[in-house]
Design an enzyme around this catalytic site. Structure first.
Site, PDB file in Angstrom:
ATOM      1  N   SER A  47      39.956  40.860  29.671  1.00 52.78           N
ATOM      2  CA  SER A  47      38.871  40.530  30.610  1.00 52.78           C
ATOM      3  C   SER A  47      37.503  40.811  29.984  1.00 52.78           C
ATOM      4  O   SER A  47      36.482  40.421  30.540  1.00 52.78           O
ATOM      5  CB  SER A  47      39.027  41.310  31.914  1.00 52.78           C
ATOM      6  OG  SER A  47      38.983  42.698  31.667  1.00 52.78           O
ATOM      7  N   HIS A  48      37.466  41.494  28.842  1.00 50.18           N
ATOM      8  CA  HIS A  48      36.180  41.796  28.205  1.00 50.18           C
ATOM      9  C   HIS A  48      36.149  41.357  26.745  1.00 50.18           C
ATOM     10  O   HIS A  48      35.366  41.865  25.955  1.00 50.18           O
ATOM     11  CB  HIS A  48      35.835  43.280  28.387  1.00 50.18           C
ATOM     12  CG  HIS A  48      35.510  43.571  29.808  1.00 50.18           C
ATOM     13  ND1 HIS A  48      36.480  43.782  30.758  1.00 50.18           N
ATOM     14  CD2 HIS A  48      34.335  43.599  30.469  1.00 50.18           C
ATOM     15  CE1 HIS A  48      35.915  43.956  31.930  1.00 50.18           C
ATOM     16  NE2 HIS A  48      34.617  43.850  31.799  1.00 50.18           N
ATOM     17  N   GLU A 188      38.774  41.125  35.915  1.00 46.25           N
ATOM     18  CA  GLU A 188      40.208  40.951  36.195  1.00 46.25           C
ATOM     19  C   GLU A 188      40.402  40.009  37.381  1.00 46.25           C
ATOM     20  O   GLU A 188      41.332  39.206  37.411  1.00 46.25           O
ATOM     21  CB  GLU A 188      40.874  42.304  36.502  1.00 46.25           C
ATOM     22  CG  GLU A 188      40.810  43.323  35.389  1.00 46.25           C
ATOM     23  CD  GLU A 188      41.765  43.027  34.251  1.00 46.25           C
ATOM     24  OE1 GLU A 188      42.553  42.081  34.356  1.00 46.25           O
ATOM     25  OE2 GLU A 188      41.684  43.750  33.238  1.00 46.25           O
TER      26      GLU A 188
HETATM   27  P1  NDP Z   1      42.676  49.256  34.475  1.00 45.54           P
HETATM   28  O1  NDP Z   1      42.915  49.543  35.915  1.00 45.54           O
HETATM   29  O2  NDP Z   1      43.410  48.143  33.839  1.00 45.54           O
HETATM   30  O3  NDP Z   1      42.957  50.552  33.608  1.00 45.54           O
HETATM   31  C1  NDP Z   1      42.234  51.730  33.864  1.00 45.54           C
HETATM   32  C2  NDP Z   1      42.711  52.842  32.970  1.00 45.54           C
HETATM   33  O4  NDP Z   1      43.995  53.266  33.433  1.00 45.54           O
HETATM   34  C3  NDP Z   1      42.890  52.438  31.523  1.00 45.54           C
HETATM   35  O5  NDP Z   1      42.412  53.467  30.712  1.00 45.54           O
HETATM   36  C4  NDP Z   1      44.397  52.256  31.376  1.00 45.54           C
HETATM   37  O6  NDP Z   1      44.864  52.552  30.074  1.00 45.54           O
HETATM   38  C5  NDP Z   1      44.916  53.275  32.357  1.00 45.54           C
HETATM   39  N1  NDP Z   1      46.234  52.961  32.881  1.00 45.54           N
HETATM   40  C6  NDP Z   1      46.639  51.778  33.411  1.00 45.54           C
HETATM   41  N2  NDP Z   1      47.914  51.883  33.826  1.00 45.54           N
HETATM   42  C7  NDP Z   1      48.314  53.136  33.548  1.00 45.54           C
HETATM   43  C8  NDP Z   1      49.512  53.860  33.725  1.00 45.54           C
HETATM   44  N3  NDP Z   1      50.573  53.292  34.285  1.00 45.54           N
HETATM   45  N4  NDP Z   1      49.561  55.141  33.321  1.00 45.54           N
HETATM   46  C9  NDP Z   1      48.496  55.726  32.746  1.00 45.54           C
HETATM   47  N5  NDP Z   1      47.323  55.105  32.536  1.00 45.54           N
HETATM   48  C10 NDP Z   1      47.236  53.829  32.937  1.00 45.54           C
HETATM   49  O7  NDP Z   1      41.090  49.039  34.225  1.00 45.54           O
HETATM   50  P2  NDP Z   1      39.998  48.343  35.142  1.00 45.54           P
HETATM   51  O8  NDP Z   1      40.543  47.043  35.595  1.00 45.54           O
HETATM   52  O9  NDP Z   1      39.507  49.284  36.172  1.00 45.54           O
HETATM   53  O10 NDP Z   1      38.822  48.073  34.086  1.00 45.54           O
HETATM   54  C11 NDP Z   1      39.034  47.153  33.037  1.00 45.54           C
HETATM   55  C12 NDP Z   1      37.872  47.181  32.087  1.00 45.54           C
HETATM   56  O11 NDP Z   1      36.723  46.606  32.676  1.00 45.54           O
HETATM   57  C13 NDP Z   1      37.430  48.540  31.583  1.00 45.54           C
HETATM   58  O12 NDP Z   1      37.477  48.501  30.164  1.00 45.54           O
HETATM   59  C14 NDP Z   1      35.986  48.684  32.049  1.00 45.54           C
HETATM   60  O13 NDP Z   1      35.142  49.375  31.170  1.00 45.54           O
HETATM   61  C15 NDP Z   1      35.571  47.248  32.154  1.00 45.54           C
HETATM   62  N6  NDP Z   1      34.423  47.048  33.036  1.00 45.54           N
HETATM   63  C16 NDP Z   1      33.187  46.843  32.491  1.00 45.54           C
HETATM   64  C17 NDP Z   1      32.082  46.639  33.307  1.00 45.54           C
HETATM   65  C18 NDP Z   1      30.716  46.479  32.734  1.00 45.54           C
HETATM   66  O14 NDP Z   1      29.786  46.246  33.476  1.00 45.54           O
HETATM   67  N7  NDP Z   1      30.511  46.616  31.450  1.00 45.54           N
HETATM   68  C19 NDP Z   1      32.207  46.602  34.763  1.00 45.54           C
HETATM   69  C20 NDP Z   1      33.530  46.895  35.230  1.00 45.54           C
HETATM   70  C21 NDP Z   1      34.610  47.086  34.386  1.00 45.54           C
HETATM   71  P3  NDP Z   1      45.487  51.395  29.119  1.00 45.54           P
HETATM   72  O15 NDP Z   1      44.310  50.624  28.614  1.00 45.54           O
HETATM   73  O16 NDP Z   1      46.228  52.141  28.082  1.00 45.54           O
HETATM   74  O17 NDP Z   1      46.375  50.570  29.996  1.00 45.54           O
END
Ligand code: NDP
Length: 341
Positions: A47-48, A188
Site C-alpha cells: 500500500s506504500h 489498504e
Molecule cells: P498493519 O495493520 O498491516 O500492521 C501493523 C503492524 O502490526 C505491523 O508492524 C505488522 O507487522 C504487525 N502485525 C500484523 N499482523 C501481526 C500479527 N499477527 N502478529 C504480530 N504483529 C502483526 O498496518 P496498517 O495497515 O495499520 O499500516 C500500514 C502502513 O501504512 C504502515 O506502514 C504505516 O506507516 C502506513 N501509513 C502511512 C501513512 C502516512 O501518512 N505516511 C498514513 C497511514 C498509514 P508485519 O509488517 O510484520 O506484518
C-alpha cells in the site's frame, strides 16, 4: 483477479526513479524516493510502494512538492535535531537528518528529530529500523489530512496518523511495529477497493455516517474510524500533538486547509524519537530484552511485528505488480520500454 506484471526489484526502483526524474526531480530526490518505493515493494508494504507513485507524480506536476528540495539540518541543543524539508518528499529529508539524530542519541542517550516542511506518504518502518540498526530504540509518527472520526464524532478530524516503534536486537532483526491509528490505513482501503474486497466491520462509516464494509463507500466520501474506540482515538490525538503541536507543524485539519487538492501528500511534519538503551539500561540490555522476546514468542502463536517483512525481504525474485498501475505510472515516463523490457 486484476492482471499483474512480474517486475524485478531493480525494475521497480528504476520505474520509480525515472518517474521522478521525468517529472522534474533531481538525482538525489529521485533516488531517495525510489529507494523508499523499492524497500516497500521488497518487504511487501504494497500500500506504500508503487501504488503511491501516481500521487507523488501529481504533486511534482502541480508544484506542491519540490523535486529539487535541499533540506537543512540544525541542532539548537545537543539532543534536538531540526530539519527544514524545503517542501520535499520525506525520504530526502530523512536521508539528510537521521544520521544527525543517531549521533545525538548515541552521545546524549535521547534525542528528537523534528522534521518540518515535508510531505510524507510512506510507511514509517524504514526510519525507525534505521535507528534500531544503530542499536537505538526509535519511535516515529506523522499526521496526515482529516480522514478519521474521533471517538464520539461522525466526521473526520484526525489523519490516519501512523506510529512506528523499533527495538534493536544486535545480531538479529529488530522488533518493528508500524501501524496506522485508524482501524485500517486508507492505502489498504484503497487497495481493497481496487481489488474488489470488502473490509472488516468497524473500519469506517459511509458518507451518511452509517457503518459499512464497502471500501469504496469509505474511500469516496466516507470516513475511517480509529482502532480500539476511545483508546485508539487518544493515540491518534497524541500523534497530532507530537507531529504537529510539539514541532510547530500542521495539525491534520491545517494540512487540509493549505493543501492544493492534487491528491499527493500534504505538507506537514514528522516526529522521530531515538533512545539509547546502552546509556539508559547499561551493559546487558540486549540479553535482558532478548529474554523478554523469547518468553513472548514462546507463548503459542505469538510472532513479533516486522517478522512478515523480514521474511519477504529474503525473496530477491520479481514482485507481481498491478498492470493498470504500471500503465498509469508509465504514462508519465518518457521511455518506459527501457525499464519494462
Ligand atoms: P498493519 O495493520 O498491516 O500492521 C501493523 C503492524 O502490526 C505491523 O508492524 C505488522 O507487522 C504487525 N502485525 C500484523 N499482523 C501481526 C500479527 N499477527 N502478529 C504480530 N504483529 C502483526 O498496518 P496498517 O495497515 O495499520 O499500516 C500500514 C502502513 O501504512 C504502515 O506502514 C504505516 O506507516 C502506513 N501509513 C502511512 C501513512 C502516512 O501518512 N505516511 C498514513 C497511514 C498509514 P508485519 O509488517 O510484520 O506484518
Amino acid at each position: 483477479m486484476p492482471e499483474t506484471i512480474a517486475l524485478s526489484l531493480d525494475s521497480i526502483y528504476q520505474l520509480a526513479y525515472q518517474a521522478m526524474r521525468d517529472n522534474g526531480a533531481d538525482h538525489d530526490n529521485a533516488d531517495a524516493l525510489a529507494n523508499t518505493i523499492f524497500t516497500a515493494e521488497r518487504d511487501g508494504s504494497v500500500s506504500h510502494g508503487l501504488f503511491r507513485m501516481p500521487a507523488y507524480i501529481k504533486s511534482l506536476k502541480s508544484g506542491k512538492v519540490k523535486g529539487n528540495a535541499s533540506p537543512t539540518v540544525s541542532t539548537p541543543t545537543a539532543s534536538i535535531v531540526k530539519c527544514h524539508g524545503d517542501n520535499g518528499f520525506a525520504p530526502i529529508v530523512q536521508r539528510m537528518a537521521i544520521p544527525h539524530l543517531i549521533k545525538a542519541a548515541k552521545d546524549q542517550g535521547v534525542a528528537v528529530l523534528a522534521m518540518t516542511h515535508t510531505h510524507h506518504m510512506a510507511a514509517l518502518w524504514p526510519e525507525v529500523e534505521a535507528l534500531a540498526d544503530e542499536n537505538l530504540a526509535g519511535l516515529a509518527c506523522v499526521s496526515y489530512m482529516p480522514m478519521v472520526a474521533p471517538s464520539g464524532a461522525g466526521k473526520a478530524f484526525f489523519g490516519t496518523n501512523p506510529i512506528a516503534f523499533a527495538w534493536p536486537r544486535p545480531g538479529k532483526h529488530p522488533m518493528v511495529f508500524d501501524m496506522a491509528t485508524a482501524s485500517m490505513a486508507m492505502g489498504e482501503v484503497q487497495v481493497a477497493k481496487r481489488e474488489g474486497h470488502s473490509v472488516p466491520e468497524g473500519t469506517g462509516l459511509d458518507a451518511d455516517g452509517n457503518p459499512t464494509t464497502d471500501p469504496a463507500a469509505i474511500a469516496d466520501g466516507g470516513v475511517l474510524l480509529p482502532f480500539g474506540g476511545h483508546k485508539g482515538s487518544a493515540i491518534a490525538m497524541m500523534v497530532e500533538l507530537l507531529a504537529g503541536g510539539l514541532i510547530g507543524e500542521a495539525f491534520s485539519y491545517e494540512a487540509r486547509e493549505r493543501d492544493n487538492g492534487d491528491g499527493g501528500p500534504p505538507q506537514g511534519g514528522q516526529f522521530i524519537l531515538a533512545l539509547n538503551p546502552e546509556k539508559l539500561a547499561g551493559a546487558g540490555w540486549a540479553d535482558h530484552s532478548d529474554g523478554f522476546f523469547e518468553r513472548l514468542t514462546g507463548m503459542g502463536d505469538v510472532r513479533l511485528p516486522g517478522g512478515r517483512r523480514f521474511i519477504n525481504r529474503q525473496d530477491t525474485g520479481p514482485r507481481h505488480i498491478n498492470k493498470a498501475l504500471i500503465d498509469t505510472i508509465s504514462a508519465d515516463i518518457t521511455d518506459p520500454s527501457a525499464i519494462l523490457k
